[in-house]
Design an enzyme around this catalytic site. Structure first.
Site, short mmCIF file in Angstrom:
data_model
loop_
_atom_site.label_atom_id
_atom_site.label_comp_id
_atom_site.label_asym_id
_atom_site.label_seq_id
_atom_site.Cartn_x
_atom_site.Cartn_y
_atom_site.Cartn_z
N LYS A 1 32.61 31.42 9.84
CA LYS A 1 32.14 30.56 8.74
C LYS A 1 33.13 29.42 8.55
CE LYS A 1 29.66 34.57 6.95
NZ LYS A 1 28.38 34.46 7.63
N SER B 1 28.71 35.42 -1.80
CA SER B 1 28.11 34.22 -1.22
C SER B 1 26.77 33.84 -1.82
CB SER B 1 27.95 34.39 0.28
OG SER B 1 26.89 35.26 0.55
N HIS C 1 33.70 34.57 2.93
CA HIS C 1 33.24 33.24 2.48
C HIS C 1 34.38 32.41 1.88
CE1 HIS C 1 29.02 33.80 3.37
NE2 HIS C 1 29.25 35.07 3.09
C1 LIG Z 1 30.28 38.93 2.58
C2 LIG Z 1 30.04 38.99 4.04
N1 LIG Z 1 30.78 39.83 4.78
C3 LIG Z 1 30.62 39.92 6.11
C4 LIG Z 1 29.67 39.16 6.76
C5 LIG Z 1 29.51 39.30 8.24
O1 LIG Z 1 30.24 38.30 8.89
P1 LIG Z 1 29.80 37.80 10.35
O2 LIG Z 1 28.72 36.79 10.15
O3 LIG Z 1 31.05 37.25 10.96
O4 LIG Z 1 29.29 39.01 11.08
C6 LIG Z 1 28.88 38.27 6.05
C7 LIG Z 1 27.87 37.44 6.76
O5 LIG Z 1 27.15 36.66 6.26
C8 LIG Z 1 29.06 38.18 4.64
O6 LIG Z 1 28.31 37.36 3.90
#
Ligand SMILES: Cc1ncc(COP(=O)(O)O)c(C=O)c1O
Length: 421
Positions: free
Chosen positions: A257, A198, A226
């Protein structure tokens, strides 16, 4: 008010650590912005805690498709609250499983072409709990982890006592292969990686990674956080777009997201899901997602699966924004995803530009600084969405053109003290 126990060294430790964080320009300040559901991506800045503040257009939301303000999704949450109440009332084992949890798990399994799905309270927890549980299950696990994996994956991998971790260079299959080849042939191996990274907006070679996994007898675990909702003909992520979902053992995602709601999940074979359901502490010992959240997420996933125009629209908007940036000569990093990083290269400069975007132009873009990205690669991370209009884009392009020229790169090479802190 907490009474300070002056004798305990932790208080002094906090003072010292916070002073260091401020000195390094890493002190985190939040910008409270109230999203206006009917006018997304417009938010209101509550100036001096007075409601009805100034309008701000947000350019950093991870609600990529605007599903969190979609009336059908909001209605699903509201009617679930009316019918079932506000909270889940228990863990999944203790009265916290409703029919909607099972329906959402089945929907997600079907989205990714897997036998089963399992919900967690967030995407972070799904990664942390699943990886830690898998990697402590049998003796001798070796986890091959991409250098740029998310903090939640690292938390799970590091928390798996007794397993070994081998970090391979980011998206570097030659390095991964060399490291797989050097590992004992009979050790249980897991390759943990993401599809869309991301911060840089780059995309991994999933087919290539799976081919190496097959060659060296490794399992694969992919974070599609993402990508879900945005890629693939039904929003099943890059694994769906590339036709390789069946080659990946475990697909992890978020409902927060592209689906715009909240919660995390994994999908995999029935026995892997059953094992994690029965063993993962982060699944078992926490109150389950409330009915309103699950109902909203289910409505969102169903809509996103069936409505391809949402995916077409976001990529049309991203391409239009890039074309405007290019035409105006405003630098950005070209990526194969929907993410538009604008390089800034210094923590203080990044915060100043972000602050001035907000104060002078009513635009919000989060400054991305160390430790989220390496020092020297600080940036603004823009996520144009389906509701960013041409006029909003013109304003952002103009503002960035002015501020990138006006706000100098500090010449000392040292990050000054955070004046905003
Ligand atoms: C690559 C990645 N995995 C997992 C997560 C965690 O997801 P959540 O926001 O649903 O806790 C994020 C959060 O930004 C992320 O960027």
């Amino acid at each position: 008010m907490t009474i300070r126990n002056a004798r305990h060294p932790f208080y002094d430790f906090c003072d010292q650590a916070l002073a260091d964080i401020r000195r390094q320009g890493r002190y985190r300040t939040f910008t409270p912005l109230a999203r206006q559901a009917a006018r997304y991506p417009v938010y209101e800045e509550e100036l001096n805690a007075v409601p009805d503040g100034r309008e701000v257009v947000v350019w950093s939301s991870n609600d990529y498709l605007g599903m969190g303000v979609e009336p059908e999704v909001c209605e699903a949450a509201i009617s679930a609250i009316r019918e079932h109440g506000a909270g889940a009332g228990g863990t999944r084992n203790i009265a916290g499983t409703g029919p909607w949890h099972k329906a959402l798990e089945a929907e997600l399994a079907s989205l990714h072409g897997k036998e089963a799905g399992l919900l967690f309270v967030s995407g972070y927890v799904s990664n942390q709990a699943s990886l830690q549980t898998i990697l402590t299950s049998m003796p001798g696990w070796i986890c091959f982890s991409d250098r740029q994996n998310h903090a939640s994956m690292i938390a799970g991998i590091k928390g798996a006592r007794g397993s070994q971790t081998v970090i391979y260079e980011h998206n570097d299959l030659a390095d991964l292969e060399a490291k797989l080849a050097a590992a004992p042939a009979d050790a249980p191996k897991l390759i943990a990686f993401e599809s869309v990274y991301s911060m840089d907006g780059d995309i991994s070679d999933i087919a290539g990674t799976c081919a190496l996994a097959r060659k060296y007898g490794a399992m694969t675990y992919i974070d599609e956080v993402h990508a879900v909702g945005l890629y693939g003909e039904e929003g099943g992520g890059v694994t769906q777009r590339d036709g390789v979902a069946d080659q990946v053992d475990i697909i992890e995602g978020t409902l927060a997201k592209g689906f715009g709601v909240h919660g995390g999940y994994i999908t995999a074979s029935a026995q892997i899901v059953d094992y994690l359901r029965s063993s993962a502490s982060g699944f078992i010992f926490t109150t389950s997602l409330p009915p309103s959240v699950v109902a909203a997420a289910l409505a969102s996933v169903k809509l996103v699966r069936s409505q391809n125009w949402r995916r077409e629209k976001i990529f049309e908007r991203v391409n239009t924004f890039r074309a405007k940036m290019r035409a105006a000569g405003v630098p950005f990093t070209m990526t194969p995803s929907h993410i538009v990083p604008v390089p800034v290269g210094d923590a203080e400069r990044c915060k100043t530009i972000s602050r001035r975007l907000l104060n002078d132009y009513g635009l919000y873009a989060t400054p991305i600084n160390y430790p989220t990205v390496a020092r020297g690669t600080e940036r603004l991370r823009l996520t144009p969405g389906p509701f960013h209009t041409d006029e909003m884009m013109d304003r952002m392009v103009e503002a960035l053109g002015v501020l990138l020229a006006e706000v100098p790169v500090p010449s000392s090479g040292q990050t000054p003290v955070d004046k905003a802190a």
